[in-house]
Design an enzyme around this catalytic site. Structure first.
Site: not given
Ligand SMILES: NC(=O)c1ccc[n+]([C@@H]2O[C@H](COP(=O)([O-])OP(=O)(O)OC[C@H]3O[C@@H](n4cnc5c(N)ncnc54)[C@H](OP(=O)(O)O)[C@@H]3O)[C@@H](O)[C@H]2O)c1
Length: 380
Positions: A73, A183, A304
């Site tokens: 990261y 979700n 972003f």
């Molecule tokens: N850029 C930024 O500033 C920023 C800020 C916050 C978060 N993020 C990123 O955003 C993403 C989501 O974060 P979060 O906290 O919302 O995570 P989270 O609550 O763990 O949710 C992860 C999501 O991704 C899905 N997922 C996981 N593996 C997958 C795959 N192989 N194919 C398709 N869908 C998949 C999950 O679906 P299932 O329920 O089906 O597993 C769930 O909908 C992460 O990559 C995180 O690092 C980025």
């Protein structure tokens, strides 16, 4: 001992000297289930000038934390040296809600009893207590109705959702947004903030046995429609369906946290002059976008990263935390689905290490379908 809690934890008393502090640390990068361990470290003394002693109430585990521990990261933690950790170590965790227990000389903006989240990144939040510089802390208004869980998760996912919805397209009431990973914690935040603003959401999720239950949960949060990626397979049929829902209105914002082929298919639902914003890479796949989307539909594709937006934007960040805290306190933003896992103060470091590794093993095999939040108890 290790126990699960699903409701709010008790509040703690103020102005306490913390006698023994536990931290979840690692000395080298690798898979969290292999490298993390729990260590007991000495309690905090009186805080030096310009610093505050804080006690962590709840510390979420976010997907990026795993990447930090793997060493892949961009934000890097700093090694900390403390007795008990067998030399230098990194403390895991980037996000957490803490209560100020004591302040050093020269601290003007904080007092015992205040709630804070980390302004600096990678401070190391998976521990019971820490001494932190005042300028690395951000005060969170302790409003009636603002739950600890919502406060603990407000530094990463809700602000990300807010920025995604407000930085790229001016969304009028009645406008549409399409997103994948709907979700997830960010996805749930997008749904709720969009609903509060009168914006409609088309939400893609992975199919599962209990898809109807998931659909209902997201609709309860305000999702307009919830669709599985499988339905993207039949392009004509999904386009016709979406046209029926939107009344032919162009969808101008797409949010992607997954990547891979389904993201390309989702982007195909965007109208002219739309913006596709990639903020996550859960499928660990590239984002393949056909040239025709750029040429004929004038698509703009962005990335972003909240950490970048936070840099040098303290004022915007403070305003955003205040706005989110008010929204949450008014009941217009539900807590993410979560499970609180407590490392109890009576347990040994050896046992606690096994517990924490077990959490990450379960997480790696998709065993949690909710946000996992740590509570590392201290002895005082
Ligand atoms: N850029 C930024 O500033 C920023 C800020 C916050 C978060 N993020 C990123 O955003 C993403 C989501 O974060 P979060 O906290 O919302 O995570 P989270 O609550 O763990 O949710 C992860 C999501 O991704 C899905 N997922 C996981 N593996 C997958 C795959 N192989 N194919 C398709 N869908 C998949 C999950 O679906 P299932 O329920 O089906 O597993 C769930 O909908 C992460 O990559 C995180 O690092 C980025």
């Amino acid at each position: 001992m290790f126990r699960k809690r699903t409701s709010c934890v008790r509040l703690f008393s103020t102005s306490v000297r913390i006698q023994a502090n536990r931290a979840i640390v690692y000395s080298q990068n690798g898979q969290p289930a292999d490298v993390l361990r729990a260590v007991t470290v000495p309690g905090l003394g009186a805080p030096p000038p310009q610093t505050a002693n804080v006690r962590f109430a709840l510390s979420p585990i976010n997907p990026a934390d795993v990447n930090v521990i793997e060493g892949v990261y961009p934000s890097k933690p700093r090694r900390t040296s403390f007795p008990g950790a067998r030399g230098d170590a990194f403390v895991g965790g980037n996000e957490g809600l803490a209560e100020v227990t004591d302040v050093g000389e020269g601290v003007r903006g904080l007092a015992p009893g205040d709630w804070v989240v980390m302004k600096a990144s990678q401070v190391g939040t998976w521990r019971s207590a820490a001494n932190v510089r005042e300028d690395q802390l951000l005060k969170v208004p302790r409003l009636d109705g603002l739950s600890e869980v919502n406060a603990a998760t407000m530094a990463v996912n809700p602000p990300t959702a807010y920025c995604l919805l407000s930085h790229f397209v001016a969304l009028e009431r009645g406008a549409w947004v399409v997103q994948n990973g709907a979700n997830g914690a960010v996805g749930q935040a997008v749904i709720q903030l969009a609903r509060n603003a009168g914006v409609k959401t088309l939400n893609f999720v992975r199919s599962r046995d209990d898809i109807d239950a998931l659909r209902r949960e997201l609709e309860d949060l305000g999702a307009t429609h919830v669709v599985t990626y499988d339905e993207l397979g039949d392009k004509k049929s999904i386009k016709a369906k979406v046209n029926g829902w939107t009344g032919g209105q162009d969808i101008r914002l797409g949010l992607n946290c997954v990547g891979g082929e389904s993201t390309m298919a989702m982007a195909g639902l965007l109208g002219s002059d739309a913006h596709l914003v990639t903020y996550g890479a859960m499928a660990k796949r590239p984002v393949p976008i056909p040239a025709s989307f750029y040429i004929f539909k004038n698509l703009t594709s962005h990335g972003f990263w909240l950490s970048r937006w936070y840099e040098g934007n303290d004022e915007g960040r403070i305003k955003l935390v205040e706005e989110l805290a008010r929204t949450m306190a008014l009941g217009k933003f539900k807590e993410p689905k979560h499970e609180i896992l407590t490392i109890e103060k009576e347990t040994s470091d050896e046992h606690a290490s096994g517990l924490i590794r077990g959490i990450f093993q379960r997480m790696a095999s998709g065993g949690f379908k909710k946000k996992v939040i740590l509570k590392v108890e201290s002895s005082d």
